[in-house]
Design a protein around this motif. Structure first.
Motif, PDB file in Angstrom:
ATOM      1  N   PRO A 307       0.808  -1.230   0.000  1.00 30.16           N
ATOM      2  CA  PRO A 307       0.000   0.000   0.000  1.00 30.16           C
ATOM      3  C   PRO A 307       0.835   1.270   0.000  1.00 30.16           C
ATOM      4  O   PRO A 307       0.500   2.238  -0.672  1.00 30.16           O
ATOM      5  CB  PRO A 307      -0.828  -0.128   1.283  1.00 30.16           C
ATOM      6  N   HIS A 308       1.954   1.260   0.741  1.00 37.24           N
ATOM      7  CA  HIS A 308       2.747   2.484   0.823  1.00 37.24           C
ATOM      8  C   HIS A 308       3.513   2.780  -0.469  1.00 37.24           C
ATOM      9  O   HIS A 308       4.064   3.870  -0.626  1.00 37.24           O
ATOM     10  CB  HIS A 308       3.731   2.401   1.996  1.00 37.24           C
ATOM     11  N   CYS A 309       3.515   1.806  -1.402  1.00 40.92           N
ATOM     12  CA  CYS A 309       4.184   2.015  -2.695  1.00 40.92           C
ATOM     13  C   CYS A 309       3.194   2.266  -3.826  1.00 40.92           C
ATOM     14  O   CYS A 309       3.607   2.537  -4.955  1.00 40.92           O
ATOM     15  CB  CYS A 309       5.028   0.790  -3.066  1.00 40.92           C
ATOM     16  N   SER A 310       1.888   2.152  -3.548  1.00 40.26           N
ATOM     17  CA  SER A 310       0.894   2.140  -4.623  1.00 40.26           C
ATOM     18  C   SER A 310       0.902   3.422  -5.438  1.00 40.26           C
ATOM     19  O   SER A 310       0.773   3.388  -6.670  1.00 40.26           O
ATOM     20  CB  SER A 310      -0.507   1.891  -4.041  1.00 40.26           C
ATOM     21  N   ASP A 311       1.032   4.578  -4.776  1.00 38.42           N
ATOM     22  CA  ASP A 311       1.020   5.845  -5.516  1.00 38.42           C
ATOM     23  C   ASP A 311       2.191   5.931  -6.490  1.00 38.42           C
ATOM     24  O   ASP A 311       2.039   6.333  -7.648  1.00 38.42           O
ATOM     25  CB  ASP A 311       1.079   7.035  -4.543  1.00 38.42           C
ATOM     26  N   ILE A 312       3.386   5.547  -6.008  1.00 39.89           N
ATOM     27  CA  ILE A 312       4.578   5.620  -6.846  1.00 39.89           C
ATOM     28  C   ILE A 312       4.465   4.639  -8.008  1.00 39.89           C
ATOM     29  O   ILE A 312       4.759   4.980  -9.164  1.00 39.89           O
ATOM     30  CB  ILE A 312       5.839   5.324  -6.018  1.00 39.89           C
ATOM     31  N   VAL A 313       4.044   3.408  -7.710  1.00 36.23           N
ATOM     32  CA  VAL A 313       3.921   2.388  -8.753  1.00 36.23           C
ATOM     33  C   VAL A 313       2.901   2.819  -9.805  1.00 36.23           C
ATOM     34  O   VAL A 313       3.138   2.704 -11.016  1.00 36.23           O
ATOM     35  CB  VAL A 313       3.523   1.029  -8.142  1.00 36.23           C
ATOM     36  N   ALA A 314       1.737   3.334  -9.353  1.00 39.34           N
ATOM     37  CA  ALA A 314       0.700   3.763 -10.293  1.00 39.34           C
ATOM     38  C   ALA A 314       1.200   4.913 -11.170  1.00 39.34           C
ATOM     39  O   ALA A 314       0.956   4.939 -12.388  1.00 39.34           O
ATOM     40  CB  ALA A 314      -0.561   4.183  -9.532  1.00 39.34           C
ATOM     41  N   ASP A 315       1.897   5.863 -10.555  1.00 41.60           N
ATOM     42  CA  ASP A 315       2.401   7.001 -11.323  1.00 41.60           C
ATOM     43  C   ASP A 315       3.429   6.551 -12.360  1.00 41.60           C
ATOM     44  O   ASP A 315       3.416   7.001 -13.512  1.00 41.60           O
ATOM     45  CB  ASP A 315       3.017   8.035 -10.379  1.00 41.60           C
ATOM     46  N   LEU A 316       4.328   5.646 -11.959  1.00 40.31           N
ATOM     47  CA  LEU A 316       5.313   5.137 -12.912  1.00 40.31           C
ATOM     48  C   LEU A 316       4.632   4.382 -14.053  1.00 40.31           C
ATOM     49  O   LEU A 316       5.013   4.518 -15.221  1.00 40.31           O
ATOM     50  CB  LEU A 316       6.306   4.212 -12.194  1.00 40.31           C
ATOM     51  N   ALA A 317       3.619   3.580 -13.713  1.00 35.99           N
ATOM     52  CA  ALA A 317       2.899   2.826 -14.755  1.00 35.99           C
ATOM     53  C   ALA A 317       2.270   3.778 -15.764  1.00 35.99           C
ATOM     54  O   ALA A 317       2.304   3.528 -16.974  1.00 35.99           O
ATOM     55  CB  ALA A 317       1.830   1.933 -14.114  1.00 35.99           C
ATOM     56  N   ARG A 318       1.685   4.880 -15.266  1.00 31.88           N
ATOM     57  CA  ARG A 318       1.077   5.859 -16.183  1.00 31.88           C
ATOM     58  C   ARG A 318       2.143   6.505 -17.060  1.00 31.88           C
ATOM     59  O   ARG A 318       1.933   6.718 -18.253  1.00 31.88           O
ATOM     60  CB  ARG A 318       0.331   6.929 -15.384  1.00 31.88           C
ATOM     61  N   GLN A 319       3.284   6.843 -16.464  1.00 30.75           N
ATOM     62  CA  GLN A 319       4.362   7.450 -17.249  1.00 30.75           C
ATOM     63  C   GLN A 319       4.859   6.491 -18.335  1.00 30.75           C
ATOM     64  O   GLN A 319       5.090   6.895 -19.484  1.00 30.75           O
ATOM     65  CB  GLN A 319       5.517   7.847 -16.331  1.00 30.75           C
ATOM     66  N   PHE A 320       5.031   5.211 -17.963  1.00 32.52           N
ATOM     67  CA  PHE A 320       5.481   4.228 -18.949  1.00 32.52           C
ATOM     68  C   PHE A 320       4.434   4.042 -20.049  1.00 32.52           C
ATOM     69  O   PHE A 320       4.769   3.857 -21.226  1.00 32.52           O
ATOM     70  CB  PHE A 320       5.780   2.887 -18.271  1.00 32.52           C
ATOM     71  N   ALA A 321       3.146   4.071 -19.655  1.00 31.47           N
ATOM     72  CA  ALA A 321       2.080   3.950 -20.661  1.00 31.47           C
ATOM     73  C   ALA A 321       2.140   5.110 -21.647  1.00 31.47           C
ATOM     74  O   ALA A 321       1.948   4.930 -22.859  1.00 31.47           O
ATOM     75  CB  ALA A 321       0.714   3.896 -19.971  1.00 31.47           C
ATOM     76  N   ASP A 322       2.398   6.314 -21.129  1.00 30.81           N
ATOM     77  CA  ASP A 322       2.528   7.475 -22.013  1.00 30.81           C
ATOM     78  C   ASP A 322       3.704   7.302 -22.975  1.00 30.81           C
ATOM     79  O   ASP A 322       3.618   7.659 -24.157  1.00 30.81           O
ATOM     80  CB  ASP A 322       2.723   8.752 -21.188  1.00 30.81           C
ATOM     81  N   LEU A 323       4.816   6.772 -22.459  1.00 33.16           N
ATOM     82  CA  LEU A 323       5.987   6.546 -23.309  1.00 33.16           C
ATOM     83  C   LEU A 323       5.666   5.549 -24.420  1.00 33.16           C
ATOM     84  O   LEU A 323       6.032   5.746 -25.583  1.00 33.16           O
ATOM     85  CB  LEU A 323       7.164   6.046 -22.471  1.00 33.16           C
ATOM     86  N   TRP A 324       4.973   4.454 -24.073  1.00 32.46           N
ATOM     87  CA  TRP A 324       4.601   3.463 -25.079  1.00 32.46           C
ATOM     88  C   TRP A 324       3.641   4.062 -26.103  1.00 32.46           C
ATOM     89  O   TRP A 324       3.706   3.759 -27.298  1.00 32.46           O
ATOM     90  CB  TRP A 324       3.963   2.238 -24.417  1.00 32.46           C
TER      91      TRP A 324
END
Length: 339
Positions: A307-324
Motif C-alpha cells: 500500500p505504501h508504494c501504490s502511488d509511486i507504482v501507479a504514477d510510474l505505470a502511467r508514465q510508462f504507458a505514455d511513453l509506449w
C-alpha cells in the motif's frame, strides 16, 4: 494531502507531558500491537517525534511510540503539532499510518475510507484511495454502500481540481481532440477536456479498440442527453491512426474478434533477424517480453503491491504507458513517411 503532511513535518519539535495526550480516535480497529510497543521501548535510541492535533491533544501519528514512552517510564515525549480540524487530523492520521511505520490492516483502511467519505463527500474515489491505500474501485464500492441520498455533482480530484461525476461531455470532447490530433499527450487532452489523465487514457484505448467512449453505466445515465444530440455524437469510435472513417479497428482486427496472443506475437518477432541481430532490436524484444504475462500474473502483481508504494507504482505505470503511446504514434509516423 502530501502538502499537509510535509507542512506538519516542518513544525518545531517540542516536549509535551505524556499525561496531556489522548489516544482516542486511532484508525486501528484492534488497537496497537503490544509486541511493536515493546520493541520500541527496548530500543536504546530516542523515539522520533509524534504528531499531535493541537486543538484536542489527540495523537495523530505515533500511538506505538507514545505507549513505548510510557513503558520506558518517561514523563515527556517529542511532539510536532498539527493545527487543522478534526476531519483533517483523521485524514492525516490515516495517510501517515498507511505510508510508513507499521502499516494499517486492510480492515482499518476500509473503515477509514468510510469515515473519510462521510467527512469529505466531495472527494473523488481516487483521492480517498490515495489516502487510505486501497484501490479506487474499492472506495467506489464503499461509497455505494454507505452513501444515502443525492451526491455532489462535482468531486475534488487527487490533484485538487474540480471535476463532474458524469464526465460524458469531457469524454466526448477528449475523443474529438484525439481524432483531430492523435499525437497529443494524455495530460494535454485531460487539461483541455477537463478530465483526469486516467480517463483520457481510457478514452484513447476505447477509440483504438472501436468501443463506445462512454462506459455502459455512464452511458445509461446520459441517455436522455444523448437523444437530444446528433446520431453517434456520444459514440465516437473513429481514430485517424486506426483506419479513418467507419467502425474503428484495432490493428486491423474486426470488432468482437479476440485479440491475438501477445506472447505468440513476441515469439514471432524474436525469430526476425532484423530484430535479433541488432542491439536496438534486442532491447525492443526485451521490453516487449515484459508485457507478455498472463492476466492472472498481472492480477497477482497488482494485489501484492505494498500500500505504501501504490502511488509511486501507479504514477510510474502511467508514465510508462505514455511513453509506449508516444512510441506507437512515432512508429506509425515513421512507417507512413517511408511508405
Amino acid at each position: 494531502m502530501a502538502t499537509v503532511a510535509e507542512g506538519t513535518s516542518q513544525q518545531p519539535v517540542v516536549e509535551v507531558e505524556l499525561s496531556s495526550l489522548s489516544l482516542a480516535g486511532s484508525p486501528r480497529l484492534s488497537g496497537e500491537r503490544p509486541e511493536h510497543v515493546q520493541l520500541l521501548a527496548a530500543a536504546q535510541t530516542p523515539l522520533p517525534p509524534i504528531t499531535v492535533h493541537r486543538a484536542t491533544m489527540k495523537v495523530i501519528d505515533g500511538f506505538h511510540r507514545l505507549k513505548a514512552a510510557r513503558l520506558r517510564g518517561e514523563d515527556t515525549i517529542a511532539v510536532r503539532f498539527f493545527d487543522g480540524d478534526d476531519a483533517e487530523a483523521f485524514v492525516l492520521s490515516v495517510k501517515l499510518n498507511v505510508t510508513h511505520g507499521l502499516p494499517l490492516a486492510l480492515a482499518d483502511r476500509k473503515r477509514a475510507a468510510e469515515r473519510i467519505i462521510a467527512s469529505h463527500p466531495q472527494w473523488s474515489d481516487r483521492r480517498v484511495a490515495s489516502v487510505t491505500g486501497i484501490s479506487p474501485g474499492t472506495v467506489g464500492d464503499i461509497r455505494k454502500r454507505i452513501v444515502r441520498g443525492a451526491e455532489p455533482e462535482i468531486r475534488v480530484g487527487q490533484d485538487g481540481r474540480l471535476r463532474p461525476i458524469d464526465g460524458s461531455a469531457g469524454r466526448t470532447l477528449a475523443g474529438e481532440l484525439l481524432i483531430e490530433n492523435p499525437g497529443l499527450s494524455l495530460r494535454q487532452v485531460a487539461r483541455a477536456a477537463g478530465i483526469s489523465p486516467e480517463t483520457a487514457r481510457d478514452v484513447r484505448n476505447r477509440l483504438r479498440n472501436g468501443e463506445d467512449l462512454l462506459p455502459k453505466r455512464r452511458k445509461r445515465k446520459s441517455a436522455a442527453a444523448a437523444d437530444a444530440q446528433a446520431p453517434g455524437s456520444n459514440n465516437l469510435v473513429v481514430h485517424k491512426e486506426f483506419g479513418g472513417p467507419g467502425p474503428a479497428r484495432a490493428s486491423g482486427r474486426p470488432r468482437g474478434e479476440p485479440a491475438p496472443d501477445r506472447a505468440a506475437l513476441v515469439k514471432r518477432l524474436k525469430a526476425d533477424p532484423a530484430l535479433r541481430f541488432t542491439e536496438t532490436g534486442r532491447n525492443l524484444l526485451r521490453l516487449l517480453a515484459l508485457h507478455t504475462l498472463r492476466k492472472e500474473e498481472w492480477d497477482a502483481i497488482i494485489s501484492n503491491v505494498p500500500p505504501h508504494c501504490s502511488d509511486i507504482v501507479a504514477d510510474l505505470a502511467r508514465q510508462f504507458a505514455d511513453l509506449w503511446s508516444e512510441f506507437a504514434v512515432r512508429v506509425k509516423e515513421d512507417m507512413a513517411q517511408i511508405g
